[in-house]
Motif scaffolding. Structure first.
Motif, PDB file in Angstrom:
ATOM      1  N   LYS A  25       0.801  -1.223   0.000  1.00 53.56           N
ATOM      2  CA  LYS A  25       0.000   0.000   0.000  1.00 53.56           C
ATOM      3  C   LYS A  25       0.836   1.276   0.000  1.00 53.56           C
ATOM      4  N   ASP A  26       2.145   1.130   0.173  1.00 49.30           N
ATOM      5  CA  ASP A  26       2.987   2.326   0.037  1.00 49.30           C
ATOM      6  C   ASP A  26       3.626   2.380  -1.350  1.00 49.30           C
ATOM      7  N   ASP A  27       3.040   1.594  -2.267  1.00 49.10           N
ATOM      8  CA  ASP A  27       3.532   1.596  -3.645  1.00 49.10           C
ATOM      9  C   ASP A  27       2.475   2.262  -4.527  1.00 49.10           C
ATOM     10  N   LEU A  28       2.891   3.256  -5.306  1.00 50.14           N
ATOM     11  CA  LEU A  28       1.949   4.031  -6.123  1.00 50.14           C
ATOM     12  C   LEU A  28       1.169   3.133  -7.096  1.00 50.14           C
ATOM     13  N   THR A  29       1.867   2.172  -7.687  1.00 48.63           N
ATOM     14  CA  THR A  29       1.209   1.296  -8.664  1.00 48.63           C
ATOM     15  C   THR A  29       0.018   0.568  -8.047  1.00 48.63           C
ATOM     16  N   HIS A  31      -2.072   1.644  -5.935  1.00 53.09           N
ATOM     17  CA  HIS A  31      -3.243   2.530  -5.936  1.00 53.09           C
ATOM     18  C   HIS A  31      -3.731   2.816  -7.345  1.00 53.09           C
ATOM     19  N   LEU A  32      -2.781   2.950  -8.251  1.00 56.31           N
ATOM     20  CA  LEU A  32      -3.170   3.256  -9.631  1.00 56.31           C
ATOM     21  C   LEU A  32      -3.805   2.056 -10.331  1.00 56.31           C
ATOM     22  N   THR A  33      -3.805   0.899  -9.677  1.00 56.32           N
ATOM     23  CA  THR A  33      -4.452  -0.263 -10.283  1.00 56.32           C
ATOM     24  C   THR A  33      -5.709  -0.664  -9.512  1.00 56.32           C
ATOM     25  N   SER A  34      -6.266   0.241  -8.738  1.00 59.32           N
ATOM     26  CA  SER A  34      -7.466  -0.106  -7.960  1.00 59.32           C
ATOM     27  C   SER A  34      -8.608  -0.554  -8.870  1.00 59.32           C
ATOM     28  N   HIS A  35      -8.643  -0.026 -10.092  1.00 54.37           N
ATOM     29  CA  HIS A  35      -9.715  -0.389 -11.022  1.00 54.37           C
ATOM     30  C   HIS A  35      -9.564  -1.820 -11.550  1.00 54.37           C
ATOM     31  N   LEU A  36      -8.502  -2.511 -11.118  1.00 50.11           N
ATOM     32  CA  LEU A  36      -8.294  -3.908 -11.519  1.00 50.11           C
ATOM     33  C   LEU A  36      -8.238  -4.836 -10.301  1.00 50.11           C
ATOM     34  N   MET A 277       9.775  -6.156 -15.533  1.00 51.78           N
ATOM     35  CA  MET A 277       9.105  -6.128 -14.237  1.00 51.78           C
ATOM     36  C   MET A 277       7.988  -7.167 -14.202  1.00 51.78           C
ATOM     37  N   ASP A 279       4.401  -8.926 -12.815  1.00 54.10           N
ATOM     38  CA  ASP A 279       3.088  -8.491 -12.341  1.00 54.10           C
ATOM     39  C   ASP A 279       2.233  -9.741 -12.158  1.00 54.10           C
ATOM     40  N   PHE A 281      -0.719 -10.530 -13.279  1.00 53.62           N
ATOM     41  CA  PHE A 281      -1.365 -10.986 -14.513  1.00 53.62           C
ATOM     42  C   PHE A 281      -0.472 -12.002 -15.236  1.00 53.62           C
TER      43      PHE A 281
END
Ligand SMILES: [Zn+2]
Lengths: 328, 362
Positions: A25-29, A31-36, A277, A279, A281
């Protein structure tokens, strides 16, 4: 000589990679992937199930999160609490609940109504009320209705008719009528046809030829002619091949090595290709590909539903697909 | 269950977007991002730097989502969705909210002229988002919605100019999608969108113009299978409507293919299109002529897998379709020989060649 670290599947590392995903939760990614998020939980959970570690993630917490994504107005699931309902996240929610044997938590009638309301006169499905159509959404609908035991409510003729009109001369399928064949769209169309017991629509020899030509000299698979390889196509191509019983038409050993070489040997996870990197998926679709290829120690994956095979068998939904025999 | 994510293209433009909004483009966050090792100190430093951005993003998200819940259709809310979508263009719920604001807030109190100008701005906003994120489904989707909502010109109901605004919007759209395909000629989002625009634009373009477009794309790059694919669809339609002389047009296609084959005999796109073309008809004469032509190329390039693959396929077609007029035994013997060579040449697909050869014997 000892094998190098990426010659073997780093099961423990991958499990711990998936476990840590929810703690970033301290990683920006993150939060930016909340829609997934709901999709990501499905990817991560299916990955650990296939790795043989279904208990790696907390069941109660997972079910509670799924239920918190319910969109009361629409009667289906968004990808995150307060996000709008969509077929993609709704299928993920249903798949998770089925894998956790928690379908009793679901208002099946409402969700079925939501799904059926999205079928268009042409037979394809929209993803939500805003109307984007795609054979991906058609597959989501067919898969979900099948898991919920409500396939009898679907207009099968109309649904199959649309898929048929998406078939191209190369044997493949596109995302809509007239669209170019694409491995991932091939998977959704072939898997939907398998669920609907209509594989007669597939021109098996031509499609298997086109799919086998997705393998590149480095062993990886691409999604379309003259494109680059990518680990996620290991699943899109292989699943379709296994549904039409043609996995041996590609070089399994070379593909296994390609997938394994895309692992992160330090922190776990699998990337789209070596050195990139990782992920969640690609971690799932790498592991899923290895399972179909008979990699030792993995749990069988059902390529039609992309869920553990035993879950699908228990519900009496297994189709006549064939993976490579599991090696010892 | 999944997101289909295709790769390649559009990468060059990402830098500017990133600098402007400090966000990592998400689709590429999952594709083609090099793995780098960080020391614990570097990781800490990065986390500290990201902390502010996380707080900004989460608080902006919360504000916008709670306004959505309250049914706030104000301009203020609209502006906040712009900011949020600039940071995260894949936040589909926010695109939905933006349309809700337009429908219930803006349009409800606007004249057709004002609606038109709002949608023009909206298309410009979606354009700059697409330049940075050419593969985000939601942006393409939003464009369609804008386009479909361009109003008729009021007060001219019985005149052809009634559709004037729509026509210019859809015409412009074709120009936009051509720009996108100049940047990435294989972007399937752009191709799908192109087909959508062509099928629905108020003053339809003749299909012959689209055929010319695919010619230009193919001339630039023979490997552009997306353009070949489009061409196969357009020709099928032109032939069916009798707008092109089928036999003559087919010959022109064979001629085009001949050049492409000699340019790069290993290019799959060309062979796949050739297979389509042969399949459209012409019978024994064309099959035999093409086999001879490819054999000539094979004699020059004795290791060409695609020459062999095609010859064997067409010979088997000959046997299947005109068994009474050809020497079946010798043709099948040649096929078996070719399968044997293909197994050596292309071991990854050995099993396929084996199975096809066994089929001949059974
Ligand atoms: Zn991928």
């Amino acid at each position: 000589m000892a094998p190098s670290t990426t010659d073997v599947l780093l099961t423990d590392l991958h499990v711990s990679y998936v476990q840590k995903l929810g703690q970033n939760k301290d990683d920006l990614t993150y939060h930016l992937t909340s829609h997934l998020r709901l999709n990501a939980i499905y990817w991560g959970f299916t990955a650990v199930c296939i790795l043989g570690r279904p208990d790696a993630l907390d069941r109660d917490e997972m079910i509670a999160f799924v239920m918190s994504c319910w969109d009361e107005e629409a009667g289906a699931f968004g990808a995150h609490p307060d996000h709008d309902a969509h077929l993609l996240s709704t299928l993920s929610a249903i798949q998770i609940l089925v894998m956790q044997d928690a379908l009793d938590r679901l208002d099946v009638d409402r969700v079925v109504k939501f799904i059926l309301s999205l079928q268009q006169p042409s037979g394809v499905f929209a993803g939500d009320k805003w109307g984007e159509v795609d054979t991906r959404f058609l597959y989501c609908a067919v898969n979900a209705l099948s898991l919920l035991g409500r396939l009898d409510l679907l207009d099968k003729e109309k649904t199959v008719g649309y898929i048929e009109r998406c078939r191209n001369y190369d044997g493949g399928f596109g995302n809509s009528i007239g669209a170019e064949s694409h491995s991932a769209q091939v998977f959704v169309c072939v898997a939907a046809l398998a669920i609907l017991d209509r594989l007669d629509v597939v021109d098996v020899d031509t499609l298997a030829w086109w799919l086998s030509e997705r393998q590149l000299p480095n062993g990886g698979l691409n999604g379309r002619p003259e494109k680059l390889e990518d680990v996620c196509y290991s699943f899109w191509v292989l699943s379709a091949l296994s549904i039409i019983n043609k996995v041996p038409w590609i070089d399994a050993e070379k593909l296994s090595s390609f997938i394994l070489s895309a692992q992160d040997p330090e922190s776990g996870g699998i990337a789209d290709r070596p050195g990139d990197m990782v992920d969640v998926f690609h971690t799932l679709f790498g592991v899923a590909g290895l399972s179909i290829l008979g990699y030792p120690g993995l749990v069988d994956l059902d390529p039609v539903y992309c869920m553990p095979a035993n879950v699908i068998e228990t519900r009496g939904l297994r189709k006549n697909w064939q993976a490579l025999p599991r090696r010892q | 269950m999944f997101w289909l994510i295709d790769r390649g293209g559009g990468g060059a433009r990402l830098g500017a977007w990133r600098q402007r909004y400090g966000a990592r483009p998400l689709r590429s966050a999952m594709h083609n991002v090099k793995r780098t090792r960080q020391t614990p100190e570097e990781r800490e430093a990065r986390k500290r730097k990201e902390q502010t951005k996380i707080e900004e993003f989460t608080s902006l998200s919360q504000t916008v989502l709670s306004k959505k819940k309250d049914g706030d259709w104000s301009q203020d809310a609209f502006n906040l969705t712009t900011r949020l979508l600039q940071v995260n263009p894949e936040f589909y719920t926010i695109w939905n909210y933006r349309r809700e604001i337009l429908i219930n807030g803006t349009f409800a109190k606007s004249s057709p002229d004002e609606i038109k100008s709002v949608l023009t701005d909206e298309l410009a906003m979606a354009m700059s988002a697409l330049k940075a994120h050419p593969k985000v489904y939601w942006i393409w989707n939003h464009r369609r919605w804008c386009l479909e909502n361009v109003p008729n010109v009021p007060g001219q109901e019985s005149e052809p100019s009634h559709l004037g605004w729509k026509q210019s919007a859809w015409d412009r759209e074709l120009f936009v999608v051509e720009k996108m395909l100049d940047t990435d000629p294989r972007n399937f989002h752009a191709w799908n969108y192109r087909r959508y625009v062509l099928a629905r634009m108020p003053n339809a373009k003749p299909e012959s113009a689209e055929l010319a477009y695919t010619s230009r794309k193919i001339e630039t790059n023979f490997s552009n299978f997306s353009a070949w694919h489009q061409r196969s669809k357009i020709l099928t339609s032109l032939w069916a409507q009798g707008k092109l002389d089928e036999a003559k047009s087919r010959e022109e296609e064979f001629e085009l293919l001949r050049n492409a084959m000699y340019t790069d005999p290993n290019d799959q796109s060309v062979w796949m299109y050739h297979r389509w073309l042969v399949g459209t008809g012409g019978g024994k004469t064309i099959l035999e002529r093409e086999i001879t032509a490819i054999q000539e190329l094979l004699d020059e390039q004795p290791d060409s897998k695609w020459c062999m693959e095609s010859i064997v396929h067409y010979k088997r077609l000959l046997v299947k379709s005109c068994a009474d007029e050809v020497d079946v035994t010798s043709l099948l013997g040649e096929c078996k020989e070719l399968y044997k060579r293909l197994q050596e040449l292309d071991p990854a697909r050995r099993r396929r060649y084996q199975e096809l050869a066994e089929e001949i014997d059974s």
